[in-house]
Scaffold this motif. Structure first.
Motif, short mmCIF file in Angstrom:
data_model
loop_
_atom_site.label_atom_id
_atom_site.label_comp_id
_atom_site.label_asym_id
_atom_site.label_seq_id
_atom_site.Cartn_x
_atom_site.Cartn_y
_atom_site.Cartn_z
N ALA A 34 34.24 46.85 38.09
CA ALA A 34 34.21 48.12 37.36
C ALA A 34 34.30 47.83 35.87
O ALA A 34 35.24 47.17 35.42
N SER B 144 37.37 48.81 46.91
CA SER B 144 36.07 48.16 46.70
C SER B 144 35.97 47.47 45.34
O SER B 144 35.06 46.68 45.12
N VAL B 145 36.89 47.79 44.44
CA VAL B 145 36.89 47.19 43.09
C VAL B 145 37.81 45.99 43.08
O VAL B 145 38.98 46.07 43.45
N ASP C 123 41.19 51.78 44.30
CA ASP C 123 39.88 51.66 44.94
C ASP C 123 39.74 50.25 45.52
O ASP C 123 39.56 49.28 44.79
N ALA D 277 43.05 55.05 39.22
CA ALA D 277 42.01 55.28 40.23
C ALA D 277 41.33 53.98 40.64
O ALA D 277 41.11 53.72 41.83
N LEU D 278 41.01 53.14 39.68
CA LEU D 278 40.34 51.88 39.99
C LEU D 278 41.27 50.91 40.70
O LEU D 278 40.84 50.14 41.55
N ASP D 279 42.55 50.97 40.36
CA ASP D 279 43.52 50.11 41.04
C ASP D 279 43.63 50.50 42.52
O ASP D 279 43.86 49.64 43.38
N ILE E 113 30.32 50.93 38.00
CA ILE E 113 30.78 50.06 39.08
C ILE E 113 29.58 49.35 39.66
O ILE E 113 28.64 49.98 40.16
#
Length: 267
Positions: free
Chosen positions: A14, A47-48, A45, A41-43, A9
């Protein structure tokens, strides 16, 4: 956290590296489970803003791991179906991530690997990349990946390539609509970064709504229901703080807040 993936990241981006280079990033049960979890998890987050899918080693992804495929072939019907459902769920999870997704394709993307490219919003390929729906040569069909590949290249082309399993060059892939850009290998990361920069200028809520809009109106005729649907979508979005900020920033000749946040995170 992951055995088959390596996630980097950097600011708001990411990069999910498929990290099974010895087997050309082929799928197995662990890979399917981990990529599904990583996408979720990235979805979640905040900050991503952008997700890039890439592969370590020589290939982007060779599709199904042959050892895993042998195991499923001799498993009982219930186990076989559960494995197939988990693969289908992984592809759907990737396809339905609310954030922009980019496939960075540097080498072969075969079978399920071509499915991963098709499930991403944007495909950027090196001239060294190649593609195929190679399943029929194993006596199989590209079932789980079919909704995404057909969405990318259309039914007519799918009739050909699903049956012939021909290798598709990067240049042919861009003609088919499978990828958006093809560049020399040494320019691949530069081109991906150009797309990332363009994506970071857009409002995150608007981009998520744009993806949902495409799913909502694609393959539908223009009738009263579609007109009402699109009117409600834009009316709803206009009332949101992000749209108000975007329009104010445009009139004030300044960057909207999300661009400033990206710049701050990158510094």
């Amino acid at each position: 956290m992951y055995e088959t993936l390596d996630i980097e990241i950097n600011a708001a981006v990411a990069t999910v590296w498929m990290n099974r280079p010895a087997v050309h990033n082929a799928f197995n049960a662990d890979f399917i489970r981990e990529l599904t979890a990583a996408c979720k998890a990235l979805d979640a987050d905040a900050s991503v803003r952008v997700i890039v899918l890439a592969g370590r080693g020589k290939s982007f992804s060779a599709g199904g791991d042959l050892n895993w495929m042998r195991e499923t072939a001799v498993a009982d019907a219930a186990t076989n179906q559960d494995d197939a459902r988990r693969l289908a769920a992984m592809l759907r999870t990737l396809s339905e991530v609310s954030k922009p997704t980019i496939a960075r394709v540097h080498g072969a993307a075969l079978g399920g690997g071509m499915g991963l490219v098709s499930a991403c919003d944007i495909g950027i390929a090196s001239t060294a990349a190649s593609f195929a729906t190679s399943e029929v040569r194993l006596g199989l069909i590209p079932a789980a990946i079919s909704p995404y590949v057909i969405r990318a290249i259309g039914q007519r082309q799918a009739y050909r390539y699903f049956q012939t399993a021909e290798r598709i060059s990067a240049e042919r892939a861009v003609q088919l609509g499978l990828v958006h850009e093809v560049v020399a290998p040494e320019h691949l990361d530069t081109k991906v970064q150009e797309i990332v920069v363009a994506l970071l200028l857009g409002g995150p809520m608007a981009q998520s709504a744009a993806k949902d809009l495409i799913r909502g109106v694609a393959e539908r005729g223009v009738d009263d229901a579609v007109l009402e649907d699109t009117a409600q979508r834009i009316a709803t979005l206009r009332s949101q703080p992000e749209a108000k900020e975007g329009m104010s920033a445009f009139l004030d000749r300044r960057d909207p807040e999300w661009v400033a946040l990206n710049a701050k995170a990158d510094s």
